[in-house]
Scaffold this active site. Structure first.
Site, PDB file in Angstrom:
ATOM      1  N   ASP A 209      -7.073   4.405  -4.196  1.00 27.86           N
ATOM      2  CA  ASP A 209      -7.712   4.247  -2.888  1.00 27.86           C
ATOM      3  C   ASP A 209      -8.327   5.624  -2.630  1.00 27.86           C
ATOM      4  O   ASP A 209      -8.543   6.378  -3.595  1.00 27.86           O
ATOM      5  CB  ASP A 209      -6.674   3.828  -1.821  1.00 27.86           C
TER       6      ASP A 209
ATOM      7  N   LYS B  97       0.867  -1.190   0.000  1.00 27.58           N
ATOM      8  CA  LYS B  97       0.000   0.000   0.000  1.00 27.58           C
ATOM      9  C   LYS B  97       0.893   1.226   0.000  1.00 27.58           C
ATOM     10  O   LYS B  97       2.039   1.164   0.446  1.00 27.58           O
ATOM     11  CB  LYS B  97      -0.867   0.011   1.258  1.00 27.58           C
TER      12      LYS B  97
END
Ligand code: GLU
Length: 448
Positions: A170, A130
């Site tokens: 995201d 991430k």
């Protein structure tokens, strides 16, 4: 607090606390997984003996970098960029980029950690990672967002590659940002390496259904939960928090399946429309005008509530699709009082630990994000597959694949929970099923 952990896992959790001071979201995410592993430790002691659990809690690589860019007034701005490459036992690191002022290492690590197990659950060959930045796209011009993305990629590109690390979107990173990031990667590397990023536009290597996938997948998962209880979405009152990509397409699929979404929110408040929220209007406000949800009520028989909580709105199904820790124990108690039957997480870790406890003790069916919201990253894996074969599939084909994947995740959560003596516990099922897949691969690959 380590009282619910298997004694063999207490020192591992203590190491996480010591090594990652102040990173409360990461502590929370690790605790939740470790707590579920109690029966696994007894059944499979080799995971502890080969330090698999200890290794899984330590990212393989963490990258932090400066992102300088010039704003529209000609002034230099500095942000901080991150990429945490958490685990590559199953495939290249895979996971989104978040641009939001709250982003710091602890948020990126919690998201990366969750992503390892989520990605394993999809059954696709993708590891977990991430990234993101404390950059706030809100109120920035397109040109500013472009300059920021170009600067961000100028540093990050050296760590990426279709076989190495494949980011996506995201919170705060959608099609516009992916476009600027991909453009800069292509320019620097002089390669049209479509599989290096997912969430691309349909005319330049993107996949059908990727935009809708997290929300649609969430609702496919909940549909399986409902079928297991001999019911469906038909006629159900549903509350969905958020109004980004996940929330909008979750709401769309709910209404296609006969449910009524009566409330949606953004960081400024929430709207309630008893007749069902009109999604064309929401899409226009959020996707086209990049506006505020309060604009929805203009000329309409609907309410905007600035203070208070969307979880005060009575419903049978609640889908938290905004952000981490948005649903706490007080909100959970209100939902239970108002008769909620199912809560499924569209966002990553939107329910606090205390909130989860309240829901589970009240017998509410609860689906954790790493299972229920895996449709987004699963469709990213389908995008990678299409890029690798230089192909593009129809909407129907891709949507069918997504549905199959979500049914598969539901099945493995159910079966694993049963196998470990916790029938109907989707949290344990998801954590154990995801973990054992990664752990078995790590055992096979040796101490690396
Ligand atoms: N950010 C999404 C998630 O939380 C998607 C990641 C991806 O597609 O790689 O799973």
């Amino acid at each position: 607090m380590t009282n619910d952990l298997h004694p063999a896992l207490v020192p591992i959790y203590e190491t996480v606390l010591r090594r990652n001071p102040g990173e409360t979201e990461f502590h929370q995410a690790t605790y939740e997984v470790l707590e579920s592993l109690r029966p696994v430790v007894d059944k499979r002691p080799e995971y502890v003996e080969a330090s698999v659990i200890e290794r899984i809690c330590e990212p393989e690589r963490q990258i932090i970098f400066r992102v300088p860019w010039v704003d529209d007034r000609g002034k230099c701005q500095i942000n901080r960029g991150f990429r945490v490459e958490f685990n590559s036992a199953l495939g290249p690191y895979k996971g989104g980029l978040r641009f939001h002022p709250s982003v710091y290492l602890g948020i990126v690590k919690f998201l990366g950690f969750e992503q390892i197990f989520k990605n394993a659950l999809t059954g696709k060959p993708i590891g977990g990672g991430k990234g993101g930045s404390d950059f706030d796209p809100k109120g920035k011009s397109d040109a500013e967002v472009m300059r920021f993305c170009q600067s961000f990629m100028t540093e990050l590109y050296r760590h990426l590659g279709e076989y190495t690390d494949v980011p996506a979107g995201d919170i705060g990173v959608g099609g516009r940002e992916i476009g600027y990031l991909f453009g800069q990667y292509k320019r620097i590397t002089n390669r049209y390496e479509a599989g290096v990023l997912t969430g691309k536009g349909l005319t330049w290597g993107g996949s059908q259904v990727r935009t809708e996938a997290t929300g649609y997948g969430l609702v496919y998962f909940v549909n399986e939960m409902l079928l297991a209880e001999n019911t469906t979405f038909e006629g159900k009152r549903v509350v969905v928090s958020g109004s980004g990509n996940v929330a909008i397409y979750a709401a769309e699929k709910v209404s296609q399946l006969g449910g009524t979404v009566v409330a949606l929110s953004d960081s400024g408040g929430y709207v309630v429309d008893e007749g069902g929220v009109d999604l064309d209007t929401i899409k226009d406000i959020k996707e086209v005008r990049r506006g505020r949800i309060s604009e929805y009520v203009q000329g309409r028989n609907a309410r905007f509530i600035e203070d208070g909580s969307i979880w005060d709105v009575p419903c049978e199904i609640a889908l938290p699709c905004a952000t981490q820790n948005e649903l706490d124990d007080a909100a959970a108690a209100t939902l239970v009082r108002n008769g909620v039957r199912v809560v499924a997480e569209g966002a990553n870790m939107p329910t606090t630990q205390a909130g989860t406890r309240v829901l589970r003790e009240a017998g509410v069916k609860f689906a954790p994000g790493k299972a229920a919201n895996a449709g987004g990253v699963a469709t990213s894996a389908l995008e990678m597959q299409q890029n690798a074969s230089r192909d593009s599939w129809s909407f129907e084909t891709t949507d069918d694949r997504l549905k199959e994947i979500m049914q598969g995740i539901f099945g493995s959560c159910m079966m694993t929970a049963e196998e470990y003596g916790m029938p109907g516990d989707y949290v344990a099922g998801a954590n154990i099923a995801g973990f054992t897949q990664v752990a078995d691969a790590m055992l096979a690959l040796g101490i690396i």
